[in-house]
Design a protein around this motif. Structure first.
Motif, PDB file in Angstrom:
ATOM      1  N   MET A 141      -0.362   8.448   5.114  1.00  0.00           N
ATOM      2  CA  MET A 141      -1.479   8.634   4.184  1.00  0.00           C
ATOM      3  C   MET A 141      -1.176   8.001   2.827  1.00  0.00           C
ATOM      4  O   MET A 141      -2.059   7.387   2.207  1.00  0.00           O
ATOM      5  CB  MET A 141      -1.805  10.124   4.057  1.00  0.00           C
ATOM      6  CG  MET A 141      -2.343  10.726   5.353  1.00  0.00           C
ATOM      7  SD  MET A 141      -2.785  12.475   5.247  1.00  0.00           S
ATOM      8  CE  MET A 141      -1.174  13.270   5.278  1.00  0.00           C
ATOM      9  N   ILE A 142       0.056   8.113   2.354  1.00  0.00           N
ATOM     10  CA  ILE A 142       0.436   7.505   1.072  1.00  0.00           C
ATOM     11  C   ILE A 142       0.363   5.983   1.166  1.00  0.00           C
ATOM     12  O   ILE A 142      -0.072   5.314   0.221  1.00  0.00           O
ATOM     13  CB  ILE A 142       1.821   7.996   0.616  1.00  0.00           C
ATOM     14  CG1 ILE A 142       1.699   9.439   0.118  1.00  0.00           C
ATOM     15  CG2 ILE A 142       2.405   7.089  -0.459  1.00  0.00           C
ATOM     16  CD1 ILE A 142       3.002  10.088  -0.277  1.00  0.00           C
ATOM     17  N   THR A 194      -1.744   3.684  -1.459  1.00  0.00           N
ATOM     18  CA  THR A 194      -1.190   2.597  -2.268  1.00  0.00           C
ATOM     19  C   THR A 194      -1.805   1.255  -1.883  1.00  0.00           C
ATOM     20  O   THR A 194      -1.990   0.394  -2.741  1.00  0.00           O
ATOM     21  CB  THR A 194       0.348   2.544  -2.170  1.00  0.00           C
ATOM     22  OG1 THR A 194       0.743   2.394  -0.813  1.00  0.00           O
ATOM     23  CG2 THR A 194       0.966   3.803  -2.755  1.00  0.00           C
ATOM     24  N   ALA A 195      -2.167   1.080  -0.615  1.00  0.00           N
ATOM     25  CA  ALA A 195      -2.788  -0.175  -0.176  1.00  0.00           C
ATOM     26  C   ALA A 195      -4.140  -0.401  -0.843  1.00  0.00           C
ATOM     27  O   ALA A 195      -4.538  -1.541  -1.076  1.00  0.00           O
ATOM     28  CB  ALA A 195      -2.942  -0.193   1.344  1.00  0.00           C
ATOM     29  N   VAL A 196      -4.850   0.679  -1.153  1.00  0.00           N
ATOM     30  CA  VAL A 196      -6.161   0.532  -1.787  1.00  0.00           C
ATOM     31  C   VAL A 196      -6.080   0.730  -3.308  1.00  0.00           C
ATOM     32  O   VAL A 196      -7.104   0.803  -3.969  1.00  0.00           O
ATOM     33  CB  VAL A 196      -7.229   1.462  -1.156  1.00  0.00           C
ATOM     34  CG1 VAL A 196      -7.463   1.092   0.296  1.00  0.00           C
ATOM     35  CG2 VAL A 196      -6.863   2.929  -1.301  1.00  0.00           C
ATOM     36  N   GLY A 197      -4.870   0.828  -3.846  1.00  0.00           N
ATOM     37  CA  GLY A 197      -4.689   0.835  -5.296  1.00  0.00           C
ATOM     38  C   GLY A 197      -4.687   2.187  -5.973  1.00  0.00           C
ATOM     39  O   GLY A 197      -4.816   2.265  -7.196  1.00  0.00           O
ATOM     40  N   MET A 198      -4.552   3.258  -5.221  1.00  0.00           N
ATOM     41  CA  MET A 198      -4.530   4.584  -5.847  1.00  0.00           C
ATOM     42  C   MET A 198      -3.187   4.852  -6.526  1.00  0.00           C
ATOM     43  O   MET A 198      -2.179   4.236  -6.199  1.00  0.00           O
ATOM     44  CB  MET A 198      -4.799   5.672  -4.804  1.00  0.00           C
ATOM     45  CG  MET A 198      -6.202   5.695  -4.296  1.00  0.00           C
ATOM     46  SD  MET A 198      -6.420   7.127  -3.199  1.00  0.00           S
ATOM     47  CE  MET A 198      -8.087   6.899  -2.688  1.00  0.00           C
ATOM     48  N   GLY A 206      -4.331  10.088  -6.125  1.00  0.00           N
ATOM     49  CA  GLY A 206      -4.274  10.567  -4.755  1.00  0.00           C
ATOM     50  C   GLY A 206      -3.051  11.424  -4.472  1.00  0.00           C
ATOM     51  O   GLY A 206      -1.997  11.264  -5.084  1.00  0.00           O
ATOM     52  N   GLY A 207      -3.217  12.336  -3.539  1.00  0.00           N
ATOM     53  CA  GLY A 207      -2.123  13.171  -3.078  1.00  0.00           C
ATOM     54  C   GLY A 207      -2.331  13.489  -1.612  1.00  0.00           C
ATOM     55  O   GLY A 207      -3.439  13.344  -1.089  1.00  0.00           O
ATOM     56  N   VAL A 208      -1.257  13.906  -0.933  1.00  0.00           N
ATOM     57  CA  VAL A 208      -1.348  14.174   0.497  1.00  0.00           C
ATOM     58  C   VAL A 208      -0.665  15.496   0.851  1.00  0.00           C
ATOM     59  O   VAL A 208       0.272  15.928   0.184  1.00  0.00           O
ATOM     60  CB  VAL A 208      -0.743  13.027   1.336  1.00  0.00           C
ATOM     61  CG1 VAL A 208      -1.481  11.721   1.069  1.00  0.00           C
ATOM     62  CG2 VAL A 208       0.735  12.858   1.088  1.00  0.00           C
ATOM     63  N   ILE A 209      -1.154  16.103   1.915  1.00  0.00           N
ATOM     64  CA  ILE A 209      -0.581  17.332   2.454  1.00  0.00           C
ATOM     65  C   ILE A 209      -0.450  17.155   3.962  1.00  0.00           C
ATOM     66  O   ILE A 209      -1.405  16.743   4.626  1.00  0.00           O
ATOM     67  CB  ILE A 209      -1.486  18.550   2.161  1.00  0.00           C
ATOM     68  CG1 ILE A 209      -1.645  18.741   0.652  1.00  0.00           C
ATOM     69  CG2 ILE A 209      -0.916  19.805   2.819  1.00  0.00           C
ATOM     70  CD1 ILE A 209      -2.643  19.826   0.267  1.00  0.00           C
ATOM     71  N   ALA A 210       0.737  17.448   4.473  1.00  0.00           N
ATOM     72  CA  ALA A 210       0.960  17.405   5.916  1.00  0.00           C
ATOM     73  C   ALA A 210       1.488  18.756   6.373  1.00  0.00           C
ATOM     74  O   ALA A 210       2.272  19.398   5.691  1.00  0.00           O
ATOM     75  CB  ALA A 210       1.953  16.304   6.277  1.00  0.00           C
TER      76      ALA A 210
END
Length: 186
Positions: free
Chosen positions: A80-81, A85-89, A62-66
């Motif tokens: 978003m991160i 991490t809460a769902v294990g990514m 996973g990755g995020v853009i803001a």
């Protein structure tokens, strides 16, 4: 399998993520946080993932853009991160991107933001290839271990991380094991 009580496109979206190798989430910063729509997504998909034992997204990349006019990108990315991490990514190095802009088209002029987004894409593909290679190697090593030791499994011998690393460095310069396709929603 636990089912969402809302009968809408939520389950379909959840299944799209389950099929994906990686996920990039993005949101503009509204008052130092994600938009209401992104928060709804995080809550709906997140609670479904938790109800289903956190296994569906485990080890996905996973990755995020803001995007923001001036401030709020850090806290927006962190929301978003935290979900990922809460769902294990797995979040690769460079897994969050900040871009600055107010008017339509301004973000494309943010050279540092655009370079960071390209870097995020490259790091996600590399991480997907490495994780996929590790999974395949672990399965082969475990199978060989069972065969060689007549079903006596030595976990330490099979999971030596430094023993596995040299096998994967070449994947970065060679064509990937499989093609990774970007998919956008319209």
């Amino acid at each position: 399998t636990k089912k969402c009580v809302n009968e809408d496109d939520g389950e379909n979206l959840y299944q799209e993520i389950v099929k994906a190798d990686g996920v990039i989430m993005g949101s503009p910063s509204y008052f130092q946080g994600v938009t209401a729509q992104m928060k709804i997504f995080i809550d709906r998909v997140g609670f479904l993932a938790l109800a289903r034992g956190r296994k569906d997204f485990a080890e996905k990349i996973g990755g995020v853009i803001a995007v923001a006019r001036r401030s709020g990108v850090s806290s927006t990315c962190n929301q978003m991160i935290t979900f990922m991490t809460a769902v294990g990514m797995i979040i690769p190095s460079g897994g969050r991107v900040f871009a600055i802009g107010r008017e339509k088209g301004e973000v494309a002029k943010d050279q540092e933001g655009m370079d960071s987004a390209r870097h995020l894409g490259k790091m996600m593909v590399r991480t997907i290839v490495v994780v996929d290679g590790l999974r395949r190697t672990m399965v082969l090593r475990i199978q060989k271990s069972f065969e060689a030791w007549e079903h006596r499994f030595n976990l330490v011998d099979c999971l030596q991380p430094f023993d596995l690393l040299p096998e994967f460095f070449g994947l970065f310069s060679v064509s990937p094991v499989r093609k990774v396709h970007a998919k956008t929603r319209s």
